[in-house]
Design a protein around this motif. Sequence first.
Motif, PDB file in Angstrom:
ATOM      1  N   HIS A 142     126.628 -41.440  67.970  1.00  0.00           N
ATOM      2  CA  HIS A 142     126.509 -42.434  69.048  1.00  0.00           C
ATOM      3  C   HIS A 142     125.830 -41.759  70.233  1.00  0.00           C
ATOM      4  CE1 HIS A 142     129.165 -45.252  66.915  1.00  0.00           C
ATOM      5  NE2 HIS A 142     129.881 -44.193  66.596  1.00  0.00           N
ATOM      6  N   GLY A 143     124.547 -41.492  70.081  1.00  0.00           N
ATOM      7  CA  GLY A 143     123.835 -40.719  71.089  1.00  0.00           C
ATOM      8  C   GLY A 143     123.709 -41.384  72.430  1.00  0.00           C
ATOM      9  N   ASP A 144     123.845 -42.692  72.487  1.00  0.00           N
ATOM     10  CA  ASP A 144     123.689 -43.410  73.752  1.00  0.00           C
ATOM     11  C   ASP A 144     124.636 -44.608  73.734  1.00  0.00           C
ATOM     12  OD1 ASP A 144     122.834 -44.255  76.199  1.00  0.00           O
ATOM     13  OD2 ASP A 144     120.984 -45.186  75.468  1.00  0.00           O
ATOM     14  N   GLY A 145     125.874 -44.403  74.153  1.00  0.00           N
ATOM     15  CA  GLY A 145     126.814 -45.508  74.150  1.00  0.00           C
ATOM     16  C   GLY A 145     128.205 -45.063  74.531  1.00  0.00           C
ATOM     17  N   ASN A 146     129.096 -46.034  74.612  1.00  0.00           N
ATOM     18  CA  ASN A 146     130.495 -45.793  74.950  1.00  0.00           C
ATOM     19  C   ASN A 146     131.358 -45.918  73.696  1.00  0.00           C
ATOM     20  OD1 ASN A 146     129.811 -45.621  77.682  1.00  0.00           O
ATOM     21  ND2 ASN A 146     130.156 -47.804  78.033  1.00  0.00           N
ATOM     22  N   VAL A 147     132.265 -44.966  73.514  1.00  0.00           N
ATOM     23  CA  VAL A 147     133.125 -44.935  72.337  1.00  0.00           C
ATOM     24  C   VAL A 147     134.568 -44.736  72.771  1.00  0.00           C
ATOM     25  CG1 VAL A 147     133.699 -43.664  70.229  1.00  0.00           C
ATOM     26  CG2 VAL A 147     131.294 -43.991  70.876  1.00  0.00           C
ATOM     27  N   VAL A 148     135.473 -45.539  72.206  1.00  0.00           N
ATOM     28  CA  VAL A 148     136.907 -45.336  72.404  1.00  0.00           C
ATOM     29  C   VAL A 148     137.439 -44.505  71.243  1.00  0.00           C
ATOM     30  CG1 VAL A 148     139.173 -46.451  72.515  1.00  0.00           C
ATOM     31  CG2 VAL A 148     137.232 -47.470  73.701  1.00  0.00           C
ATOM     32  N   LEU A 149     138.213 -43.491  71.572  1.00  0.00           N
ATOM     33  CA  LEU A 149     138.823 -42.639  70.564  1.00  0.00           C
ATOM     34  C   LEU A 149     140.301 -42.490  70.908  1.00  0.00           C
ATOM     35  CD1 LEU A 149     137.323 -39.320  69.201  1.00  0.00           C
ATOM     36  CD2 LEU A 149     139.760 -39.580  69.635  1.00  0.00           C
ATOM     37  N   VAL A 150     141.171 -43.021  70.070  1.00  0.00           N
ATOM     38  CA  VAL A 150     142.618 -42.978  70.329  1.00  0.00           C
ATOM     39  C   VAL A 150     143.248 -41.953  69.405  1.00  0.00           C
ATOM     40  CG1 VAL A 150     144.759 -44.283  70.469  1.00  0.00           C
ATOM     41  CG2 VAL A 150     142.580 -45.414  70.986  1.00  0.00           C
ATOM     42  N   SER A 151     143.919 -40.993  69.999  1.00  0.00           N
ATOM     43  CA  SER A 151     144.464 -39.910  69.178  1.00  0.00           C
ATOM     44  C   SER A 151     145.758 -39.391  69.800  1.00  0.00           C
ATOM     45  CB  SER A 151     143.408 -38.812  69.013  1.00  0.00           C
ATOM     46  OG  SER A 151     143.797 -37.884  68.032  1.00  0.00           O
ATOM     47  N   HIS A 152     145.922 -38.075  69.809  1.00  0.00           N
ATOM     48  CA  HIS A 152     147.190 -37.432  70.148  1.00  0.00           C
ATOM     49  C   HIS A 152     146.971 -36.329  71.169  1.00  0.00           C
ATOM     50  CE1 HIS A 152     148.804 -39.454  66.536  1.00  0.00           C
ATOM     51  NE2 HIS A 152     147.606 -39.188  66.048  1.00  0.00           N
ATOM     52  N   GLY A 153     148.067 -35.904  71.803  1.00  0.00           N
ATOM     53  CA  GLY A 153     147.962 -34.901  72.847  1.00  0.00           C
ATOM     54  C   GLY A 153     147.285 -33.628  72.388  1.00  0.00           C
ATOM     55  N   GLY A 154     147.674 -33.112  71.205  1.00  0.00           N
ATOM     56  CA  GLY A 154     147.081 -31.882  70.713  1.00  0.00           C
ATOM     57  C   GLY A 154     145.605 -32.000  70.415  1.00  0.00           C
ATOM     58  N   VAL A 155     145.198 -33.148  69.907  1.00  0.00           N
ATOM     59  CA  VAL A 155     143.782 -33.385  69.608  1.00  0.00           C
ATOM     60  C   VAL A 155     142.966 -33.412  70.896  1.00  0.00           C
ATOM     61  CG1 VAL A 155     142.131 -35.035  68.642  1.00  0.00           C
ATOM     62  CG2 VAL A 155     144.327 -34.632  67.495  1.00  0.00           C
ATOM     63  N   ILE A 156     143.460 -34.151  71.880  1.00  0.00           N
ATOM     64  CA  ILE A 156     142.717 -34.273  73.137  1.00  0.00           C
ATOM     65  C   ILE A 156     142.652 -32.929  73.854  1.00  0.00           C
ATOM     66  CG2 ILE A 156     142.657 -35.411  75.391  1.00  0.00           C
ATOM     67  CD1 ILE A 156     144.054 -37.822  74.007  1.00  0.00           C
ATOM     68  N   ARG A 157     143.754 -32.190  73.858  1.00  0.00           N
ATOM     69  CA  ARG A 157     143.732 -30.851  74.452  1.00  0.00           C
ATOM     70  C   ARG A 157     142.704 -29.960  73.751  1.00  0.00           C
ATOM     71  NH1 ARG A 157     149.513 -31.612  73.957  1.00  0.00           N
ATOM     72  NH2 ARG A 157     150.437 -32.023  76.001  1.00  0.00           N
ATOM     73  N   SER A 158     142.627 -30.070  72.426  1.00  0.00           N
ATOM     74  CA  SER A 158     141.679 -29.253  71.673  1.00  0.00           C
ATOM     75  C   SER A 158     140.239 -29.554  72.081  1.00  0.00           C
ATOM     76  CB  SER A 158     141.855 -29.496  70.171  1.00  0.00           C
ATOM     77  OG  SER A 158     143.123 -29.065  69.734  1.00  0.00           O
ATOM     78  N   VAL A 159     139.916 -30.828  72.222  1.00  0.00           N
ATOM     79  CA  VAL A 159     138.551 -31.211  72.584  1.00  0.00           C
ATOM     80  C   VAL A 159     138.253 -30.845  74.031  1.00  0.00           C
ATOM     81  CG1 VAL A 159     136.942 -33.144  72.823  1.00  0.00           C
ATOM     82  CG2 VAL A 159     138.496 -33.041  70.851  1.00  0.00           C
ATOM     83  N   VAL A 160     139.152 -31.201  74.941  1.00  0.00           N
ATOM     84  CA  VAL A 160     138.931 -30.896  76.355  1.00  0.00           C
ATOM     85  C   VAL A 160     138.846 -29.387  76.571  1.00  0.00           C
ATOM     86  CG1 VAL A 160     139.942 -30.999  78.667  1.00  0.00           C
ATOM     87  CG2 VAL A 160     139.955 -33.032  77.207  1.00  0.00           C
ATOM     88  N   GLY A 161     139.756 -28.637  75.953  1.00  0.00           N
ATOM     89  CA  GLY A 161     139.725 -27.188  76.094  1.00  0.00           C
ATOM     90  C   GLY A 161     138.434 -26.585  75.573  1.00  0.00           C
ATOM     91  N   THR A 162     137.922 -27.130  74.467  1.00  0.00           N
ATOM     92  CA  THR A 162     136.647 -26.658  73.928  1.00  0.00           C
ATOM     93  C   THR A 162     135.504 -26.961  74.880  1.00  0.00           C
ATOM     94  OG1 THR A 162     137.416 -26.907  71.640  1.00  0.00           O
ATOM     95  CG2 THR A 162     135.029 -26.895  72.002  1.00  0.00           C
ATOM     96  N   VAL A 163     135.480 -28.169  75.421  1.00  0.00           N
ATOM     97  CA  VAL A 163     134.427 -28.551  76.375  1.00  0.00           C
ATOM     98  C   VAL A 163     134.446 -27.639  77.598  1.00  0.00           C
ATOM     99  CG1 VAL A 163     133.728 -30.364  78.003  1.00  0.00           C
ATOM    100  CG2 VAL A 163     134.227 -30.944  75.625  1.00  0.00           C
TER     101      VAL A 163
END
Length: 216
Positions: A142-163
């Motif tokens: 989805h190179g140009d758009g808005n995406v909703v992703l519903v998940s869990h605390g550990g998943v979101i921490r993993s992505v945010v921490g990586t970013v």
Amino acid sequence: MSCRIYMVRHGETDWNATSRLQGHSNVPLSERGRRQAEQLGRRLAALKFDAFYASDLVRAYETARIIALHHNNQDIKTLPQLRELNFGRWEGLSINEIQGQYPEEIKQWWETPLLTRIPGGESLDEVVKRTVTAVKKIVESHGDGNVVLVSHGGVIRSVVGTVLGMDMNKYWRLRQDNACLNIIDFPEWDKGILMLFNDRSHLEIAYDCLSDAGRK
């Protein structure tokens, strides 16, 4: 051109309310959790989304479904790679119970979760690899758009921490409340920008940061 990911932690469950680890246990939303999801759905109702993704665990899927009702009941793609960390034999237990039954293991987990495999479960390193790989594929699709992703605390921490380029052994320092909203812009995968973090302004009652600090 940029992909914007709206990362949502699922609404509250009864196990959240009693501070019990859920992991891969398929615990549904509580009535309060469904209200939280509805409140977030109303907040996002005016936006246009190109896709909805969710963990295949019921608490995440149900949260995504409630939000999608405000978007013509848009289809939701479920991905097992977006599941919470597998807590193995710790699932269903409180932190105090784990400390009593697994004192050495939980001490090691708090110090080096990347390297520590939970009894019968996963290490954080395994979670980071599977979840970040899945989100990267979503961003690239989805190179140009808005995406909703519903998940869990550990998943979101993993992505945010990586970013953010964090030492992921410190990922517990990233607070994630139930039904919170996080926004990350990805002009390119390796140039992610954290725009919003753990925002709960859509909820009717805000938790007290001190009294609620122990909830996972």
